[in-house]
Write a protein that holds these residues in place. Structure first.
Motif, mmCIF file in Angstrom:
data_model
loop_
_atom_site.group_PDB
_atom_site.id
_atom_site.type_symbol
_atom_site.label_atom_id
_atom_site.label_comp_id
_atom_site.label_asym_id
_atom_site.label_seq_id
_atom_site.Cartn_x
_atom_site.Cartn_y
_atom_site.Cartn_z
ATOM 1 N N GLU A 154 -29.833 -84.990 -13.034
ATOM 2 C CA GLU A 154 -28.838 -84.788 -14.093
ATOM 3 C C GLU A 154 -28.797 -83.334 -14.545
ATOM 4 O OE1 GLU A 154 -27.748 -86.552 -18.548
ATOM 5 O OE2 GLU A 154 -29.555 -87.203 -17.499
ATOM 6 N N GLU A 157 -27.089 -81.225 -11.818
ATOM 7 C CA GLU A 157 -25.638 -81.430 -11.826
ATOM 8 C C GLU A 157 -24.984 -80.665 -12.970
ATOM 9 O OE1 GLU A 157 -24.245 -85.580 -9.876
ATOM 10 O OE2 GLU A 157 -25.283 -85.765 -11.797
ATOM 11 N N LEU A 177 -26.845 -76.478 -4.045
ATOM 12 C CA LEU A 177 -27.383 -77.841 -4.060
ATOM 13 C C LEU A 177 -28.126 -78.152 -2.768
ATOM 14 C CD1 LEU A 177 -27.720 -80.631 -5.268
ATOM 15 C CD2 LEU A 177 -25.434 -81.215 -4.440
ATOM 16 N N VAL A 201 -27.624 -87.019 -6.171
ATOM 17 C CA VAL A 201 -26.706 -85.891 -6.387
ATOM 18 C C VAL A 201 -26.036 -85.544 -5.062
ATOM 19 C CG1 VAL A 201 -26.476 -83.533 -7.242
ATOM 20 C CG2 VAL A 201 -28.238 -85.041 -8.188
ATOM 21 N N GLN A 204 -19.860 -81.473 -3.771
ATOM 22 C CA GLN A 204 -18.466 -81.588 -4.172
ATOM 23 C C GLN A 204 -17.567 -81.532 -2.944
ATOM 24 O OE1 GLN A 204 -17.369 -81.821 -7.556
ATOM 25 N NE2 GLN A 204 -19.554 -82.177 -7.899
#
Length: 470
Positions: A154, A157, A177, A201, A204
């Motif tokens: 979290e 992100e 990432l 996670v 994108q």
């Protein structure tokens, strides 16, 4: 047991010495007015004081030596800690201790240094190692994580979302990432953590509209002009002569090799005397960390042979820092200007060095190469990346595809377009168009193309539909 540490210090100035219960004591007032009384040591020249907090003293079950842990000023809290320590010792004797406790206490920066050594040991380039570590360090700094328990999916992100709001592109965010996810996966794999905190996670989705730098494929005429302009330029650019740059562009557009991969090549990397000429790039320099053996066209191998004959054995054929310092786009921009080819077209797309890889993959599609073979030659993990990102279709090609359709002017489809009737005839234009408008029954390895069927170039859909009918 609980104990308090004793220590001595000089007798305060102005203290009164007196005897109580057969022992000598000192009494004095502190600067704040507090009255204190402490016993003296055996010599009578120092006062003896105890620590404010309690200490837990337990004999080591293996060595018998006393070990000591700092407790609290509160006795009950110190007793609770003593119980917990005894419990951990007993669990350790029973083989029930947590093997990851040590790693959880270690700072993340130490884990990251070990990860850097791991990457170096795998043969990764120093540039790749530095880039990966620096990206991990930035995210860890932004979220304030110093130990493993402070690292969460979290928090990562939210950090990446903030960086994107500050101007970071989606593609760069995904790179950060992937770097941190590789670090966490490594810690989980070698037993430093139970599982990666970044399992949930994901990267994108990057569309053409999200790309900061959209590239285009060079036409055959533009590529030819670029090679000639570089060859005829007498002055070196980015430390490379005109002939060297021309051969560099030729190989990049003929193999799709990236700048860092090309910069690693030596004369021994080329296998030009075999029946199937090829160029080999070592695993430490490829993006996926695997050795690449890329086939070469025979005419390209023929052009490279005399040029490579003048290169020193074991030395880089394209030396310098043009790749590591990312001067490829600047170098190519100079040669494109000499070739009178636009560096950026009217649609805002660039023809930088990496566009040569786009040119190679787009030419595979134009030539009707099977998508699976194109994916293998591009060394992509997914066929969608090959077809949707690196394959470029120009309007003139779409117009040519339309001209191949049968004429419907003046009374319908012509006989020449439809073909003779009877057994074995080709499908009519409406039937063919209909079959190409919807995905055919694809084999399992190409089934994922059905989701992006409408976005595939027309000539690619034709080739796939034809192969599916065979």
């Amino acid at each position: 047991m609980l104990v308090k540490r004793r220590h001595s210090r000089p007798i305060p100035e102005g203290a009164t010495i007196f005897e109580r219960d057969g022992k000598r004591h000192a009494r004095w007032r502190t600067p704040t007015g507090q009255l204190k009384t402490r016993p003296l040591n055996r010599k009578g020249d120092r006062v003896v004081e105890q620590s404010d907090c309690w200490y837990i003293r337990i004999a080591d079950p293996e060595t018998g030596k006393l070990r000591e842990w700092r407790g609290y000023t509160d006795r009950q809290a110190s007793q609770a800690k003593e119980v917990e320590i005894v419990r951990r010792i007993e669990r350790g004797e029973a083989g029930l201790t947590d093997p990851l406790a040590h790693h959880r206490r270690r700072p993340l920066k130490q884990h990251l240094l070990d990860y850097a050594q791991h990457l170096e040991g795998k043969g990764n380039t120093p540039d790749h190692v530095d880039k990966t570590v620096s990206r991990c360090q930035r995210v860890l700094y932004e979220i304030g994580a110093t130990v493993v328990r402070e690292l969460s999916g979290e928090a990562v992100e939210e950090c990446l979302a903030d960086l994107r709001r500050e101007g970071m592109s989606l593609s760069t965010s995904n790179g950060y990432l992937r770097a941190l996810r590789g670090f966490c996966n490594w810690m989980a794999r070698i037993g430093r953590i139970h599982r990666s905190p970044l399992l949930g996670v994901s990267c994108q989705t990057v569309t053409d509209a999200d790309r900061r730098r959209r590239r285009r494929a060079l036409t055959d005429a533009e590529l030819s002009a670029l090679l000639d302009a570089a060859r005829q330029t007498p002055d070196p650019v980015a430390g490379l002569s005109g002939e060297d740059r021309s051969m560099l562009y030729l190989l990049a557009a003929s193999t799709g090799l990236r700048a860092s991969e090309l910069a690693s090549l030596t004369p021994e990397s080329f296998e030009l005397d075999d029946a199937s000429p090829a160029v080999r790039c070592l695993a430490g320099y490829t993006k996926n960390g695997r050795e690449a053996l890329q086939p070469l066209r025979r005419d390209v191998a023929k052009a490279l042979r005399p040029w490579l004959a003048a290169k020193l054995t074991g030395e880089r054929v394209w030396p310098g820092t043009w790749a590591s310092e990312r001067h490829g786009a600047e170098m190519m921009r100079t040669d494109l200007a000499n070739a009178d080819v636009a560096y950026q077209d009217a649609r805002g797309r660039y023809a930088d060095f990496h566009s040569l890889r786009h040119t190679f993959i787009s030419n595979l599609a134009r030539a009707g190469v099977h998508p699976r073979n194109a994916q293998a030659l591009a060394r992509h993990s997914t066929i969608e990346l090959t077809m949707n990102v690196y394959t470029h279709v120009e309007m003139r090609e779409l117009a040519a595809d339309l001209e191949s359709l049968p004429s419907m002017v003046g009374g319908g489809v012509t006989k020449e377009a439809v073909g003779e009737s009877g057994a074995g005839k080709e499908p009519s234009a409406p039937e063919a168009a209909k079959s190409e408008a919807t995905p055919p029954a694809l084999p399992a390895d190409l089934a994922s193309l059905a989701d992006s069927w409408d976005s595939l170039p027309e000539h690619v859909r034709k080739a796939i539909a034809t192969l599916a009918r065979v």
